[in-house]
Design a protein around this motif. Sequence first.
Motif, mmCIF file in Angstrom:
data_model
loop_
_atom_site.group_PDB
_atom_site.id
_atom_site.type_symbol
_atom_site.label_atom_id
_atom_site.label_comp_id
_atom_site.label_asym_id
_atom_site.label_seq_id
_atom_site.Cartn_x
_atom_site.Cartn_y
_atom_site.Cartn_z
ATOM 1 N N PHE A 274 0.857 -1.185 0.000
ATOM 2 C CA PHE A 274 0.000 0.000 0.000
ATOM 3 C C PHE A 274 0.894 1.236 0.000
ATOM 4 O O PHE A 274 1.847 1.312 0.778
ATOM 5 C CB PHE A 274 -0.907 0.027 1.234
ATOM 6 N N THR B 264 0.765 5.190 0.610
ATOM 7 C CA THR B 264 -0.022 6.324 1.092
ATOM 8 C C THR B 264 0.905 7.530 1.160
ATOM 9 O O THR B 264 1.822 7.563 1.987
ATOM 10 C CB THR B 264 -0.610 6.018 2.499
ATOM 11 N N LYS C 174 3.836 0.475 2.527
ATOM 12 C CA LYS C 174 3.714 -0.605 3.503
ATOM 13 C C LYS C 174 3.477 -1.909 2.751
ATOM 14 O O LYS C 174 2.439 -2.073 2.092
ATOM 15 C CB LYS C 174 2.549 -0.319 4.461
ATOM 16 N N ILE D 35 2.388 -5.495 2.603
ATOM 17 C CA ILE D 35 1.549 -6.407 3.404
ATOM 18 C C ILE D 35 1.871 -7.857 3.043
ATOM 19 O O ILE D 35 1.991 -8.705 3.916
ATOM 20 C CB ILE D 35 0.041 -6.135 3.168
ATOM 21 N N SER E 268 -2.655 -11.568 14.442
ATOM 22 C CA SER E 268 -2.812 -10.332 15.215
ATOM 23 C C SER E 268 -3.324 -9.188 14.333
ATOM 24 O O SER E 268 -3.372 -9.315 13.107
ATOM 25 C CB SER E 268 -1.483 -9.965 15.882
ATOM 26 N N ASN E 269 -3.691 -8.070 14.971
ATOM 27 C CA ASN E 269 -4.173 -6.901 14.237
ATOM 28 C C ASN E 269 -3.126 -6.474 13.213
ATOM 29 O O ASN E 269 -1.938 -6.404 13.526
ATOM 30 C CB ASN E 269 -4.441 -5.732 15.192
ATOM 31 N N GLY E 270 -3.599 -6.220 12.001
ATOM 32 C CA GLY E 270 -2.697 -5.739 10.961
ATOM 33 C C GLY E 270 -1.895 -6.832 10.275
ATOM 34 O O GLY E 270 -1.025 -6.547 9.449
ATOM 35 N N ALA E 271 -2.184 -8.107 10.591
ATOM 36 C CA ALA E 271 -1.418 -9.214 10.003
ATOM 37 C C ALA E 271 -1.693 -9.368 8.503
ATOM 38 O O ALA E 271 -0.915 -9.982 7.772
ATOM 39 C CB ALA E 271 -1.752 -10.518 10.726
ATOM 40 N N GLY E 272 -2.840 -8.843 8.066
ATOM 41 C CA GLY E 272 -3.157 -8.930 6.629
ATOM 42 C C GLY E 272 -4.374 -9.800 6.313
ATOM 43 O O GLY E 272 -4.637 -10.102 5.145
ATOM 44 N N LYS E 273 -5.130 -10.176 7.328
ATOM 45 C CA LYS E 273 -6.260 -11.098 7.122
ATOM 46 C C LYS E 273 -7.324 -10.508 6.183
ATOM 47 O O LYS E 273 -7.715 -11.143 5.203
ATOM 48 C CB LYS E 273 -6.903 -11.460 8.483
ATOM 49 N N SER E 274 -7.776 -9.285 6.493
ATOM 50 C CA SER E 274 -8.807 -8.677 5.645
ATOM 51 C C SER E 274 -8.260 -8.346 4.261
ATOM 52 O O SER E 274 -8.967 -8.479 3.260
ATOM 53 C CB SER E 274 -9.369 -7.406 6.281
ATOM 54 N N THR E 275 -6.994 -7.938 4.225
ATOM 55 C CA THR E 275 -6.387 -7.633 2.917
ATOM 56 C C THR E 275 -6.359 -8.893 2.053
ATOM 57 O O THR E 275 -6.619 -8.837 0.847
ATOM 58 C CB THR E 275 -4.964 -7.060 3.102
ATOM 59 N N GLU F 265 -14.736 -12.135 10.050
ATOM 60 C CA GLU F 265 -15.145 -11.894 11.448
ATOM 61 C C GLU F 265 -16.662 -11.708 11.526
ATOM 62 O O GLU F 265 -17.146 -10.770 12.166
ATOM 63 C CB GLU F 265 -14.438 -10.658 12.000
ATOM 64 N N HIS G 214 -10.954 -13.703 15.429
ATOM 65 C CA HIS G 214 -9.977 -13.392 16.474
ATOM 66 C C HIS G 214 -10.135 -14.346 17.645
ATOM 67 O O HIS G 214 -9.399 -14.254 18.620
ATOM 68 C CB HIS G 214 -10.153 -11.951 16.973
HETATM 69 N N1 LIG Z 1 -6.372 0.519 1.627
HETATM 70 C C1 LIG Z 1 -5.337 0.555 2.444
HETATM 71 N N2 LIG Z 1 -4.426 1.527 2.358
HETATM 72 C C2 LIG Z 1 -3.346 1.569 3.164
HETATM 73 N N3 LIG Z 1 -3.077 0.624 4.106
HETATM 74 C C3 LIG Z 1 -3.956 -0.368 4.233
HETATM 75 C C4 LIG Z 1 -5.134 -0.470 3.422
HETATM 76 N N4 LIG Z 1 -5.803 -1.594 3.782
HETATM 77 C C5 LIG Z 1 -5.099 -2.152 4.770
HETATM 78 N N5 LIG Z 1 -3.990 -1.432 5.041
HETATM 79 C C6 LIG Z 1 -2.969 -1.750 6.041
HETATM 80 O O1 LIG Z 1 -2.595 -3.103 5.845
HETATM 81 C C7 LIG Z 1 -2.310 -3.732 7.090
HETATM 82 C C8 LIG Z 1 -3.106 -5.007 7.172
HETATM 83 O O2 LIG Z 1 -4.469 -4.652 7.332
HETATM 84 P P1 LIG Z 1 -5.625 -5.738 7.451
HETATM 85 O O3 LIG Z 1 -6.889 -4.990 7.603
HETATM 86 O O4 LIG Z 1 -5.512 -6.680 6.334
HETATM 87 O O5 LIG Z 1 -5.212 -6.469 8.784
HETATM 88 P P2 LIG Z 1 -6.042 -7.531 9.634
HETATM 89 O O6 LIG Z 1 -5.143 -8.692 9.853
HETATM 90 O O7 LIG Z 1 -7.346 -7.799 8.975
HETATM 91 O O8 LIG Z 1 -6.220 -6.724 10.974
HETATM 92 P P3 LIG Z 1 -7.429 -6.682 12.037
HETATM 93 O O9 LIG Z 1 -7.381 -7.958 12.781
HETATM 94 O O10 LIG Z 1 -7.084 -5.506 12.887
HETATM 95 O O11 LIG Z 1 -8.708 -6.479 11.268
HETATM 96 C C9 LIG Z 1 -2.641 -2.722 8.167
HETATM 97 O O12 LIG Z 1 -1.451 -2.122 8.607
HETATM 98 C C10 LIG Z 1 -3.501 -1.704 7.462
HETATM 99 O O13 LIG Z 1 -3.357 -0.439 7.993
#
Ligand SMILES: Nc1ncnc2c1ncn2[C@@H]1O[C@H](COP(=O)(O)OP(=O)(O)OP(=O)(O)O)[C@@H](O)[C@H]1O
Length: 261
Positions: free
Chosen positions: A11, A13, A18, A20, A39-46, A173, A206
Amino acid sequence: MLRISDISKTFVTGCSHKTIFDQLSLTVAKGDFITIIGSNGAGKSTLLNLIDGNTYSDSGSILLGKNDITHVKAYKRAKKISRVFQDPALGTSPNMTVIENLSMADHKHKAFRLKCGVEKKKIEFYKLKLKDLGLGLEHQLDTKVKLLSGGQRQALALIMATLVKPQLLLLDEHTAALDPKTSQKILELTSEIVEKHRIPTLMVTHNMNDALSYGNRLIMLDQGDIIIDVKESEKTSLTPEVLIEQFKQNRNSISDRLLFN
Ligand SMILES: Nc1ncnc2c1ncn2[C@@H]1O[C@H](COP(=O)(O)OP(=O)(O)OP(=O)(O)O)[C@@H](O)[C@H]1O
């Protein structure tokens, strides 16, 4: 089957970057119900966003069945891939009734005009589907979805996501906003639907106990890497404590690897 090969995603910005994922690969077999923790920010939703086309990878490929969907737009992927989000408003239309929502999901592959109304013969079918949920929704066909409880809405979102069998189901989730009892009910429903229709599924959670109790495979993401990938036999013997211990060990070894590279 889903085959993710060597996908990378950074990503950008403003002036900051960053990364991922750096060449992540994952294969989801036909009968897989995979729980994903991390953990938070690990990349699951991405990861789910890359799969359903909400975001695109910088490199690598994604195959769904025999089709390369790497560059296919999200609305086209939605015909084959269903997703249920934590927020039920994202999976249902709040200002439409229960039956209108179901009818819309049922016509996912076809041209749909609501003014024609819902075919009468379908109403009984929908009622049966709703009755199976055991939440009384079969008596609320004409209720606007925004007036349902959170649990009822998520159950409806789940039914809508699977009414036309998807090639892949993504659960992001989807029970996180529910009270523990309702969450368990929706998870049991999820498991029943997924197993009955043999829908390949990825479920982000989670809750370690849920991740261990449901599905046939568990993966843990850490900073964009899959650091744990356990199959059914091994998974059933795991506990949250062992999982946390493995997380610490694997995380250290990854840091060491990076350190010495
Ligand atoms: N569109 C975007 N632009 C910039 N950074 C992004 C974007 N989408 C996600 N990120 C960053 O990518 C990283 C992974 O985010 P993601 O939402 O995939 O984590 P996650 O594992 O689902 O976390 P959580 O458990 O907190 O939901 C985070 O640091 C987030 O800030």
